[in-house]
Design a protein around this motif. Structure first.
Motif, short mmCIF file in Angstrom:
data_model
loop_
_atom_site.label_atom_id
_atom_site.label_comp_id
_atom_site.label_asym_id
_atom_site.label_seq_id
_atom_site.Cartn_x
_atom_site.Cartn_y
_atom_site.Cartn_z
N UNK A 109 0.91 -0.93 -0.39
CA UNK A 109 -0.04 0.01 -0.21
C UNK A 109 0.77 1.34 0.25
N UNK A 110 1.69 0.83 0.84
CA UNK A 110 2.39 2.23 0.72
C UNK A 110 3.44 2.50 -0.52
N UNK A 111 3.42 1.16 -1.58
CA UNK A 111 4.23 1.98 -2.76
C UNK A 111 3.69 2.60 -3.57
N UNK A 112 2.37 1.47 -3.47
CA UNK A 112 1.19 2.95 -4.85
C UNK A 112 0.95 3.64 -4.06
N UNK A 113 1.17 3.99 -2.62
CA UNK A 113 0.71 5.13 -2.65
C UNK A 113 1.70 6.27 -3.33
N UNK A 114 2.69 5.81 -2.84
CA UNK A 114 3.96 6.47 -3.67
C UNK A 114 3.96 6.89 -5.34
N UNK A 115 3.09 5.99 -5.80
CA UNK A 115 3.45 5.84 -7.54
C UNK A 115 1.61 6.19 -7.42
N UNK A 116 0.86 6.56 -6.67
CA UNK A 116 -0.65 7.49 -6.65
C UNK A 116 0.12 9.00 -7.10
N UNK A 117 0.48 9.68 -5.83
CA UNK A 117 1.05 10.98 -5.53
C UNK A 117 1.83 11.59 -6.55
N UNK A 118 2.97 10.84 -7.19
CA UNK A 118 3.08 10.35 -8.80
C UNK A 118 1.55 11.20 -9.46
N UNK A 119 1.28 10.40 -9.53
CA UNK A 119 -0.22 10.55 -10.42
C UNK A 119 -1.24 11.63 -10.31
N UNK A 120 -1.00 11.82 -9.23
CA UNK A 120 -2.19 12.61 -8.25
C UNK A 120 -1.15 14.24 -8.81
N UNK A 121 -0.01 14.33 -9.10
CA UNK A 121 0.66 15.68 -8.97
C UNK A 121 0.50 15.73 -10.04
N UNK A 122 0.89 14.79 -10.95
CA UNK A 122 0.20 14.60 -12.70
C UNK A 122 -0.72 15.49 -13.01
N UNK A 123 -2.03 14.82 -12.42
CA UNK A 123 -3.12 15.22 -12.94
C UNK A 123 -3.36 16.57 -12.26
N UNK A 124 -2.71 17.30 -11.30
CA UNK A 124 -3.00 18.32 -10.88
C UNK A 124 -1.82 19.78 -12.29
N UNK A 125 -1.13 18.97 -12.23
CA UNK A 125 -0.12 19.23 -13.13
C UNK A 125 -0.65 19.72 -14.50
N UNK A 126 -1.38 18.66 -14.88
CA UNK A 126 -2.37 18.69 -15.93
C UNK A 126 -3.29 19.89 -16.37
N UNK A 127 -4.32 19.97 -15.47
CA UNK A 127 -5.26 21.36 -14.81
C UNK A 127 -4.55 22.45 -15.27
N UNK A 128 -3.58 22.73 -14.74
CA UNK A 128 -2.62 23.82 -15.29
C UNK A 128 -2.47 23.74 -16.87
N UNK A 129 -1.94 23.05 -17.24
CA UNK A 129 -1.09 22.82 -18.44
C UNK A 129 -2.50 23.59 -19.73
N UNK A 130 -4.11 22.38 -19.23
CA UNK A 130 -5.02 22.64 -20.02
C UNK A 130 -5.68 23.89 -20.00
#
Length: 184
Positions: A109-130
């Motif tokens: 769960x900790x490993x997948x949480x780290x990966x999900x944090x990267x994905x969430x950061x990407x999603x937030x940056x995607x809003x800004x870029x869009x």
């Protein structure tokens, strides 16, 4: 034969004659309460009709939107980012509780949480870029109080005044020109 008719002689004979007036008094009191409630309701309704009470404000007041609605691509990216971030937070909380319970599921769960944090950061940056891409492609609508619009308005007014002044000056130099119907 009614029930009350058979009981009345027995009450009188047994000496319970004093209880009948009490019942009548209780009934009268109850009847008086009902009458006063009805009268109070009527008076309240009349007071509402006759009074010049200020208008009550409704519970829900529609207010105009202060900002424009987000463009569809930006709104889609924002909804996606909110969902991903919320799932990441749930996953991180689950990983924390698994670690506290010393469960075997804590490490994955900790490993997948780290990966999900990267994905969430990407999603937030995607809003800004869009949003930036949308503004670049479709232009930014200027607000009426913007400096650029005020400067354009002043330039147009200056050009208009210059044209009016030029026409007036041209009309003074050429008195026999257009606008004169006869030469006499």
């Amino acid at each position: 034969m009614p029930l009350g008719a058979s009981e009345a002689p027995e009450r009188r004979a047994s000496g319970e004659a004093g209880k009948a007036p009490e019942r009548r008094e209780l009934a009268a009191v109850a009847d008086g309460r009902e009458r006063s409630k009805a009268r109070g309701r009527r008076e309240y309704a009349d007071a509402l009709d006759d009074s010049e009470e200020p208008d009550r404000q409704p519970l829900w007041v529609e207010e105009p939107a202060t900002r424009r609605r987000l463009p569809d691509p930006v709104r889609t990216a924002a909804v996606r980012a909110v969902l991903i971030v919320s799932l990441t937070l749930i996953q991180a909380m689950t990983a924390f509780f698994c670690a506290m319970a010393e469960s075997w599921l804590a490490f994955p769960m900790v490993l997948s949480s780290v990966a999900s944090t990267v994905g969430a950061t990407w999603a937030v940056c995607d809003v800004w870029v869009t949003r930036q891409v949308w503004n670049q492609r479709n232009g930014v609508v200027s607000v009426p109080s913007s400096t650029a619009r005020r400067l354009r308005r002043e330039r147009r007014r200056a050009r208009r005044e210059a044209r009016v002044a030029a026409r007036a000056k041209e009309g003074i130099r050429n008195p026999g020109g257009a606008g004169q119907l006869s030469h006499s």
